[in-house]
Design a protein around this motif. Structure first.
Motif, PDB file in Angstrom:
ATOM      1  N   LYS A  90       0.895  -1.186  -0.002  1.00 53.25           N
ATOM      2  CA  LYS A  90       0.031  -0.098  -0.153  1.00 53.25           C
ATOM      3  C   LYS A  90       0.859   1.222  -0.118  1.00 53.25           C
ATOM      4  CE  LYS A  90      -3.927   2.253   0.533  1.00 53.25           C
ATOM      5  NZ  LYS A  90      -4.723   1.844   1.800  1.00 53.25           N
ATOM      6  N   THR A  91       1.941   1.299   0.905  1.00 53.82           N
ATOM      7  CA  THR A  91       2.854   2.343   0.768  1.00 53.82           C
ATOM      8  C   THR A  91       3.470   2.786  -0.587  1.00 53.82           C
ATOM      9  OG1 THR A  91       3.701   2.156   3.185  1.00 53.82           O
ATOM     10  CG2 THR A  91       4.991   3.383   1.727  1.00 53.82           C
ATOM     11  N   THR A  92       4.049   1.484  -1.185  1.00 51.56           N
ATOM     12  CA  THR A  92       4.532   1.858  -2.626  1.00 51.56           C
ATOM     13  C   THR A  92       3.429   2.314  -3.612  1.00 51.56           C
ATOM     14  OG1 THR A  92       6.075   0.193  -2.509  1.00 51.56           O
ATOM     15  CG2 THR A  92       5.383   0.534  -4.574  1.00 51.56           C
ATOM     16  N   ALA A  93       2.204   1.845  -3.580  1.00 54.75           N
ATOM     17  CA  ALA A  93       1.125   2.207  -4.440  1.00 54.75           C
ATOM     18  C   ALA A  93       0.858   3.589  -4.211  1.00 54.75           C
ATOM     19  CB  ALA A  93      -0.178   1.466  -4.218  1.00 54.75           C
ATOM     20  N   LEU A  94       0.834   4.097  -2.990  1.00 57.41           N
ATOM     21  CA  LEU A  94       0.426   5.549  -2.607  1.00 57.41           C
ATOM     22  C   LEU A  94       1.872   6.673  -3.248  1.00 57.41           C
ATOM     23  CD1 LEU A  94      -1.216   5.440   0.689  1.00 57.41           C
ATOM     24  CD2 LEU A  94      -2.122   5.885  -1.705  1.00 57.41           C
ATOM     25  N   LEU A  95       3.016   6.063  -3.031  1.00 57.97           N
ATOM     26  CA  LEU A  95       4.200   6.814  -3.457  1.00 57.97           C
ATOM     27  C   LEU A  95       4.157   6.950  -5.064  1.00 57.97           C
ATOM     28  CD1 LEU A  95       7.033   5.307  -1.031  1.00 57.97           C
ATOM     29  CD2 LEU A  95       5.713   7.550  -0.743  1.00 57.97           C
ATOM     30  N   LEU A  96       4.082   5.925  -5.593  1.00 61.01           N
ATOM     31  CA  LEU A  96       3.906   6.012  -6.944  1.00 61.01           C
ATOM     32  C   LEU A  96       2.704   6.829  -7.541  1.00 61.01           C
ATOM     33  CD1 LEU A  96       4.422   2.336  -7.935  1.00 61.01           C
ATOM     34  CD2 LEU A  96       6.232   4.022  -8.075  1.00 61.01           C
ATOM     35  N   SER A 102      10.734   6.202  -6.347  1.00 61.18           N
ATOM     36  CA  SER A 102      10.729   5.145  -5.416  1.00 61.18           C
ATOM     37  C   SER A 102      11.165   4.036  -6.363  1.00 61.18           C
ATOM     38  CB  SER A 102       9.271   4.664  -5.189  1.00 61.18           C
ATOM     39  OG  SER A 102       9.161   3.458  -4.318  1.00 61.18           O
ATOM     40  N   PRO A 103      11.972   3.008  -5.878  1.00 59.51           N
ATOM     41  CA  PRO A 103      12.457   1.850  -6.892  1.00 59.51           C
ATOM     42  C   PRO A 103      11.460   1.135  -7.693  1.00 59.51           C
ATOM     43  CG  PRO A 103      13.215   1.769  -4.751  1.00 59.51           C
ATOM     44  CD  PRO A 103      12.430   2.659  -4.742  1.00 59.51           C
ATOM     45  N   GLU A 104      11.684   0.669  -8.944  1.00 56.72           N
ATOM     46  CA  GLU A 104      10.588  -0.044  -9.666  1.00 56.72           C
ATOM     47  C   GLU A 104      10.248  -1.465  -8.476  1.00 56.72           C
ATOM     48  OE1 GLU A 104       9.814  -2.369 -13.841  1.00 56.72           O
ATOM     49  OE2 GLU A 104      11.674  -1.217 -13.581  1.00 56.72           O
ATOM     50  N   THR A 105       8.871  -1.739  -8.569  1.00 56.21           N
ATOM     51  CA  THR A 105       8.598  -2.731  -7.588  1.00 56.21           C
ATOM     52  C   THR A 105       7.512  -3.417  -8.368  1.00 56.21           C
ATOM     53  OG1 THR A 105       9.065  -1.027  -5.810  1.00 56.21           O
ATOM     54  CG2 THR A 105       7.294  -2.988  -5.418  1.00 56.21           C
ATOM     55  N   LEU A 153       8.781  -7.526  -4.933  1.00 52.91           N
ATOM     56  CA  LEU A 153      10.188  -7.166  -5.359  1.00 52.91           C
ATOM     57  C   LEU A 153      10.756  -5.991  -5.785  1.00 52.91           C
ATOM     58  CD1 LEU A 153      10.353 -10.327  -7.475  1.00 52.91           C
ATOM     59  CD2 LEU A 153      10.950 -10.336  -5.411  1.00 52.91           C
ATOM     60  N   GLN A 154      11.570  -5.625  -5.533  1.00 51.33           N
ATOM     61  CA  GLN A 154      12.311  -4.063  -5.877  1.00 51.33           C
ATOM     62  C   GLN A 154      13.365  -4.253  -6.666  1.00 51.33           C
ATOM     63  OE1 GLN A 154      12.168  -1.469  -2.365  1.00 51.33           O
ATOM     64  NE2 GLN A 154      10.277  -0.737  -3.062  1.00 51.33           N
ATOM     65  N   GLU A 155      13.700  -3.208  -7.662  1.00 55.60           N
ATOM     66  CA  GLU A 155      14.883  -3.174  -8.359  1.00 55.60           C
ATOM     67  C   GLU A 155      16.049  -2.990  -7.120  1.00 55.60           C
ATOM     68  OE1 GLU A 155      16.198   0.316 -10.458  1.00 55.60           O
ATOM     69  OE2 GLU A 155      14.081   1.297  -9.927  1.00 55.60           O
ATOM     70  N   TYR A 156      17.198  -3.574  -7.434  1.00 51.40           N
ATOM     71  CA  TYR A 156      18.408  -3.353  -6.523  1.00 51.40           C
ATOM     72  C   TYR A 156      19.113  -1.724  -6.912  1.00 51.40           C
ATOM     73  CZ  TYR A 156      22.903  -3.979  -4.493  1.00 51.40           C
ATOM     74  OH  TYR A 156      23.991  -3.682  -3.907  1.00 51.40           O
ATOM     75  N   VAL A 157      19.003  -1.317  -5.926  1.00 48.71           N
ATOM     76  CA  VAL A 157      19.669   0.043  -6.124  1.00 48.71           C
ATOM     77  C   VAL A 157      21.064  -0.109  -5.303  1.00 48.71           C
ATOM     78  CG1 VAL A 157      19.550   2.810  -5.591  1.00 48.71           C
ATOM     79  CG2 VAL A 157      17.536   1.483  -6.236  1.00 48.71           C
ATOM     80  N   PRO A 158      22.169  -0.068  -6.000  1.00 47.55           N
ATOM     81  CA  PRO A 158      23.352  -0.166  -5.209  1.00 47.55           C
ATOM     82  C   PRO A 158      23.737   0.911  -4.508  1.00 47.55           C
ATOM     83  CG  PRO A 158      23.545  -1.078  -7.745  1.00 47.55           C
ATOM     84  CD  PRO A 158      22.398  -0.141  -7.691  1.00 47.55           C
ATOM     85  N   ASN A 159      24.212   0.680  -3.222  1.00 43.96           N
ATOM     86  CA  ASN A 159      24.516   1.740  -2.265  1.00 43.96           C
ATOM     87  C   ASN A 159      25.230   1.157  -1.177  1.00 43.96           C
ATOM     88  OD1 ASN A 159      22.588   0.947   0.268  1.00 43.96           O
ATOM     89  ND2 ASN A 159      21.490   0.650  -1.503  1.00 43.96           N
TER      90      ASN A 159
END
Length: 264
Positions: A90-96, A102-105, A153-159
């Motif tokens: 739900k958080t990701t849906a509202l952020l998008l 936000s990372p691709e999810t 699943l989310q894309e990996y953002v190297p950090n």
């Protein structure tokens, strides 16, 4: 009256609830503790109060208690916001929907869709839909590592770091840089925190994320990406470890202002 739901994970050495209570006592405020497991909200006479949820169990009973109490009281955070933040989906849906970076999810029960996601990204981050403190967050390389559906699943953002921004009413009032040798930099997973200033991009993205989920106060977790930040999580009952900003005092001031508003 300010009613306080204590954080169940508080310890004598890490007592978020107690830190804010001390500030309320310094200000001469009246308050009482509220045990959600020892009340019947259908028969409760609480009305017109400010109920601050420092923390809570992730169970149906406590969510329902808060939801009913919010009919005649000002619950901080609102039950809908707490429930939203508890769900990464739900958080990701509202952020998008709000246009927050936000990372691709992907959220799916389909192994075929998961395979397509792997094909695009190679390595991906798997997270539990309901989770906290970075527990069970994993970097996975193949479908065989996923386990049972559904998959978040989310894309990996190297950090090598992330940032926790503490937000009150849309304003970033404190932040830390968290670092660790692990995938997650959460303090509970062995990360270390260093206070940093809230820069304009942090403010824009963290403030926007708080508004997207309807949180009056929250912790927004950001990853650095392409000279900016991408939001990975919003915590509706956040800790403020390692911040130099006086978060307990700021929270006490905020609760007192909410109480004054409730009496007008």
């Amino acid at each position: 009256m300010i009613r306080i739901v204590p954080k169940p994970t508080d310890t004598p050495d890490d007592n978020s609830t107690g830190a804010v209570i001390r500030e309320l006592e310094r200000a001469g405020a009246s308050y009482s503790l509220l045990d959600l497991d020892r009340i019947d909200p259908l028969a409760s006479d609480l009305s017109g109060d400010v109920i601050w949820v420092c923390g809570m169990k992730q169970d149906i009973h406590q969510f329902e208690c808060l939801d009913i109490l919010s009919i005649e009281n000002d619950v901080v955070n609102p039950p809908d916001a707490i429930a939203t933040c508890a769900s990464k989906v739900k958080t990701t849906a509202l952020l998008l929907r709000a246009g927050i970076p936000s990372p691709e999810t992907l959220f799916t029960a389909s192994l075929d869709l998961a395979a397509d996601f792997f094909a695009r990204h190679g390595r991906v981050v798997s997270k539990p839909v309901y989770g906290y403190d970075g527990i069970d967050v994993r970097l996975v390389d193949s479908l065989a590592d996923l386990g049972a559906p559904p998959y978040y699943l989310q894309e990996y953002v190297p950090n090598d770091r992330d940032f926790r921004v503490f937000v009150i009413e849309g304003k970033g009032v404190g932040a830390i840089c968290r670092q660790s040798p692990h995938l997650t930099h959460n303090i509970h997973q062995g990360g270390t925190g260093t206070p940093v200033e809230v820069d304009p991009l942090m403010q824009e993205i963290a403030g926007g994320a708080a508004g997207a989920v309807g949180a009056h106060y929250c912790g927004v977790d950001l990853l650095p990406q392409n000279g900016s930040y991408t939001a990975i999580e919003v915590n509706g009952t956040p800790n403020w470890h390692c911040m130099s900003a006086p978060i307990p005092r700021l929270m006490a001031e905020y609760l007192l202002e909410k109480e004054r508003e409730s009496r007008r």
